[in-house]
Structures are given as C-alpha cells and as structure tokens.
Design a protein around this motif. Structure first.
Motif, PDB file in Angstrom:
ATOM      1  N   HIS A   1     -13.777  11.459  -2.220  1.00 17.54           N
ATOM      2  CA  HIS A   1     -13.279  11.382  -3.518  1.00 17.54           C
ATOM      3  C   HIS A   1     -13.903  11.608  -4.492  1.00 17.54           C
TER       4      HIS A   1
ATOM      5  N   ARG B   1      -3.935   4.203  -4.390  1.00 20.29           N
ATOM      6  CA  ARG B   1      -4.510   3.785  -3.472  1.00 20.29           C
ATOM      7  C   ARG B   1      -6.234   3.812  -3.418  1.00 20.29           C
ATOM      8  N   LYS B   2      -6.643   4.439  -4.264  1.00 19.33           N
ATOM      9  CA  LYS B   2      -8.098   4.693  -4.525  1.00 19.33           C
ATOM     10  C   LYS B   2      -8.709   3.237  -5.173  1.00 19.33           C
TER      11      LYS B   2
ATOM     12  N   MET C   1      -7.348   0.455  -4.345  1.00 18.83           N
ATOM     13  CA  MET C   1      -7.099  -0.642  -3.352  1.00 18.83           C
ATOM     14  C   MET C   1      -8.018  -0.446  -2.098  1.00 18.83           C
TER      15      MET C   1
ATOM     16  N   PHE D   1      -1.747   8.398  -4.003  1.00 18.60           N
ATOM     17  CA  PHE D   1      -3.038   8.363  -3.383  1.00 18.60           C
ATOM     18  C   PHE D   1      -4.093   7.802  -4.510  1.00 18.60           C
TER      19      PHE D   1
ATOM     20  N   MET E   1      -8.364  -1.827   1.912  1.00 14.06           N
ATOM     21  CA  MET E   1      -7.708  -2.616   2.875  1.00 14.06           C
ATOM     22  C   MET E   1      -8.572  -2.646   4.041  1.00 14.06           C
TER      23      MET E   1
ATOM     24  N   GLY F   1       0.927  -1.118  -0.045  1.00 14.48           N
ATOM     25  CA  GLY F   1      -0.059  -0.022  -0.015  1.00 14.48           C
ATOM     26  C   GLY F   1       0.824   1.228  -0.014  1.00 14.48           C
TER      27      GLY F   1
END
Lengths: 242, 268
Positions: free
Chosen positions: B114, B85-86, B88, B82, B90, B56
């Motif tokens: 977002h 990461r949108k 992904m 970032f 977790m 990550g």
C-alpha cells in the motif's frame, strides 16, 4: 458453475495487475511450470519409447518400419503431447494449486489479506492462474520433444530403423499448421481449463482439512474429464472429416 | 432515533444477519466509543467473529447497518471499502500469517502493498513494529518456527503496520499460556493508548476482558443481553449474566442439550 465464471471474470480483469507485478507471475511460473518440467520430460521420454516399441512391432508386420518416425511424431504432437502433459500437469501442479489456495483459505490467510485491503484474487489467485496458462503449452511441447527422443532411442539406436529415414519421414509428414499448431491450441485450451478448475476449487474450498482434501480430488478428477472430453471435441473439429 | 452517539467510531444499528436458516444477529445495536477498549463477549457460537467480519465489510447484514467512521460499510464501493480497511487492523485467532513469507516480510507485506516507501524505510518501520511487540530478534524466522503466542504477536505487529485507527482482536487470549496471555493483555492496552487506537476485542475470557475493557457487550442468541462498564456488568441482577461471568454449569443456559424424556429414551 456460476461462481466459477465470476471468478474467471475477475481473473481476466486482473491480467493487467498481474503484468504490472511481473515478479509474482515469474515466481508462480517457476513453481507451477518449472517444477513440473522434470516429471513431464521423464514421462514424455518413456511415452516415446513405448510408442517406438509398439510402433515398430506393428509396422514391421507390414515391412513398414520406415514409417516409425511419422507414427511417433504425429501421435505425440497431435495427441499424446498435449493430453499427457495436461494430465500430468493436473496431477502435479493443479492439485498443488488447489491444496495451497484451499489451505490459505482454511487458515484465514485469504481473509486476512482482504482485511489488509489486499485483493487475494489479484495477489494470490490471478498470478497462479496466468502462470499455469503460460506453462502448459511449453510443457506440452517439451513432452513431445522428449517423446520424439525416446522414440528415436528405441527405434533407431536399438531396433535399427535407419536414422535418416526416421527423421526424414517425420519432417515430411508433420505439417506445421495442421499438426503442430493444432497441438499447441489444444495445450493452450487444456492449460486454461485445468488451471481454472484448480484455482476455482481452491478458492471455493470448504475451509476444513476434509474440504481441502475433497477439493484437491475434485481438481484432478474434473481436470481429467475435461481434458479427455475436450480433446475428443477438438480432435473432431481439427482433424475430423464430417 | 439513531443509536450512535457523536464519538462512536463504530456503530451497529438495528442490524440483523442470518447464515442460511440460522439467525445470528437479530436487530442488534452496538456503539463503540472512540479511544475505548470494548469487549464483545458471549458463549461460543454466538457469532462474535461474524460481528468483526460485518464491521470489516467481509459480510453484509440483511437489514440495519454498520457504520465505521461515518461510513456505512456495506454501501461502500469496493475501492472505498479497501481504503477504509487500511485504517482497520484485525488480529485473527489463527494469526493468519502468510506461511510462505518470513516474519519480516509478513510485517512488511501491507507496507509494500500500500505504500511507495523505500526498502530501507520499510526495514526501519518493520523493526520498530516488531520491537513494539518484543519480537525484533525474531524477524528472520518463518511462521512455522513460531509458537502460538509469538505468531499472534507477529500478526499484531502486522496489523498495526499501517497505523490503523481501529484494532479488532478475534479471541486474542484463546489457547495462550499465562505468560503470553499477560504479554498480549499488556500489548493491547499499551498499543491502544500509545497509538490512539480504538480496540474491539471479541473474547470469552472474563477475567482478562474485565481487566482491560472500558465497556463490555454481552451477546447471546443474536441479542445484546447487557452492556456497560465491567463493574456494572459484574453487579448485574440478570441470572444469565451471573451464570456467564461466574461460569456456573447450569442455569438459564441449561447443562443438557434439549432431548426427549430421559426415561422414554432409556426404556423406549
């Protein structure tokens, strides 16, 4: 110290995004500032009453009770207002900020936010920092105002100093620039330093329950030192005659 | 000599990572196939969670690289990281729900941060995500009112809020009762297929992992000990692997923490 400065840099750059999302700032100003209001006003009232009592006892030895308004006013506006408000602010709001942020770190909430591509500094830390920065001077002014009322209650209503003289002496001797403005500058500096310490200690916490406890203690202790130390330095610069 | 194959969505190549003086990963290679459920397993304290943080981009490897969706994670600019990461999701072991927000607002959080969706659209989406984990009825509750299993399901709904491509689960089965364990197992499997995800599960629950995983990686002391489909692992000839999956108390991983000679310790 280095890490604290890096955090401060991020907090500065986050100002714009804080202003864009005013709602977060307002919510934090409420919990940091408004909720500290009561303790500050009540304390200020008592401080003023003590000042009135002690001032009257000492002044009456010299037959100078009429100067009570001046004593109460200047000591509050110059010193006690900013310093006491900052100490109370560190105890009430600063410790809460550290514990809240520290616990968010310990329960992976900050980490989780990062993984959701949300910057915790912008979303969590910065609104709290700027809320504290805004609240502190207002709280200091309110403490001074409550203190003046407390001094008035004891001095005029109970001990019998003349009402007109009490207020007239206060008006005549407190200068806007050298007294009030300097007091406000002090409270702005205290607000900045105390909230900075509080959010940094929270953000830098060792993420365990013990770590959060230690960080909270550090916030209060470091804040108290910083307030009293800076107060001396600023007083020397503002009123000192070197 | 790239270890990554073409359909690997996540690949870890020759990656080393140490935390202070302790080496956590020593030139590790892992390749995670698109669409698969991959279980990363190993004894406690082998850095399984650290691996997820490396994928990550919350930690940086000292050498080697981690590639996600053709992008080298630790070389990405913060903004691009970032963006990545949108895509992904977790699931943290603790759930990591925001304790000052309700269940509804927790799931809505990534959407509100977002997207520019209208509140009515967000409401519909949040209820759909919560329905997928069976907790639509719990949307007005606060996180403190949830049981451990429910909190994890809400966190799961939040993790899939932005329709990620990759889901990472950190110890999803730890501390769950048999029913919520079953629910989570089912959810991980169903979501993986229905949403075309790639799932990475970090766990040490052998039985659960072996029932849903397409591929298993066994990690110990910074190295990949064994990897392959669950059946191959079960038939492995390695004594270490057998001790781990059978749960023998003594073997290549000794029962006793290294100590001085027993007699010397007792009688001086």
């Amino acid at each position: 110290m280095g890490r604290a400065c890096v955090l401060l840099f991020y907090l500065m750059t986050a100002l714009i995004s804080v202003l864009i999302r005013l709602r977060l700032l307002i919510a934090q100003t409420y919990s940091v500032g408004v909720l500290t209001f009561l303790i500050v006003v009540v304390s200020g009232f008592f401080i003023g009453m003590v000042l009135g009592l002690q001032g009257y006892t000492t002044l009456s030895d010299f037959g100078a009770e009429s100067a009570l308004g001046q004593i109460v006013g200047t000591s509050l506006v110059r010193e006690l207002g900013p310093v006491m408000a900052a100490l109370l602010f560190a105890g009430r709001a600063g410790s809460a900020l550290t514990a809240e942020i520290g616990l968010m770190k310990a329960t992976e909430q900050l980490s989780g936010m990062e993984m959701m591509a949300v910057d915790p500094i912008k979303r969590i830390i910065a609104p709290r920092f700027w809320a504290g920065f805004i609240s502190m001077p207002i709280l200091a002014l309110l403490l001074s105002a409550a203190g003046v009322l407390g001094g008035y209650l004891i001095g005029v209503e109970i001990l019998g100093v003349d009402n007109g003289i009490f207020w007239a002496r206060m008006q005549a001797t407190i200068d806007f620039k050298s007294d009030l403005l300097n007091g406000i500058i002090k409270s702005v500096v205290f607000g900045f330093v105390v909230t900075w310490i509080a959010v940094f200690e929270g953000y830098d916490t060792i993420p365990t329950s013990e770590g959060v406890g230690q960080a909270t203690t550090r916030t209060v202790v470091y804040s108290a030192f910083a307030i009293l130390g800076l107060d001396f330095i600023m007083t020397a610069l503002m009123f000192g005659d070197f | 000599m790239s270890h990554a194959s073409k359909d690997a969505i996540v690949s870890v190549e020759n990656m080393s990572f140490s935390h202070g003086p302790r080496t956590i990963f020593d030139r590790v290679n892992i390749s995670i196939t698109r669409g698969n459920i991959t279980a990363i397993m190993g004894p406690s304290g082998t850095g399984k969670t650290t691996l997820l943080k490396l994928i990550g981009g919350q930690l940086r490897p000292q050498s080697g690289q981690v590639t996600v969706d053709q992008q080298v994670v630790h070389q990405l600019h913060r903004r691009h990281l970032f963006e990545l990461r949108k895509r992904m999701g977790m699931l943290f072991q603790s759930g990591a729900l925001l304790t000052d927000l309700s269940v509804f607002d927790n799931v809505a959080f990534p959407m509100r941060e977002h997207t520019q969706l209208s509140e009515s659209m967000i409401r519909a989406l949040v209820l759909m995500k919560l329905d997928a984990v069976g907790l639509r009825g719990a949307h007005p509750l606060m996180p403190s009112q949830l049981s451990g299993g429910m909190a994890r399901r809400v966190a799961l709904a939040r993790a899939i809020a932005l329709d990620p491509k990759i889901m990472m689960y950190d110890e999803p089965f730890a501390g769950q009762d048999p029913i919520s364990m079953g629910v989570l197992l089912k959810l991980i499997q169903v979501l993986n297929n229905a949403l075309n995800l790639t799932s990475i599960i970090v766990t040490h629950d052998i039985k659960e992992a072996f029932t849903i995983a397409d591929e298993v990686y066994l990690i110990s002391e910074g190295k990949v000990i064994e990897h392959g489909p669950p059946d191959d692992i079960q038939n492995s000839s390695s004594k270490w692997v057998q001790q781990f999956i059978q749960g023998h108390y003594d073997g290549p991983v000794p029962f006793h923490y290294p100590a001085n000679d027993y007699q010397t310790d007792l009688y001086g």
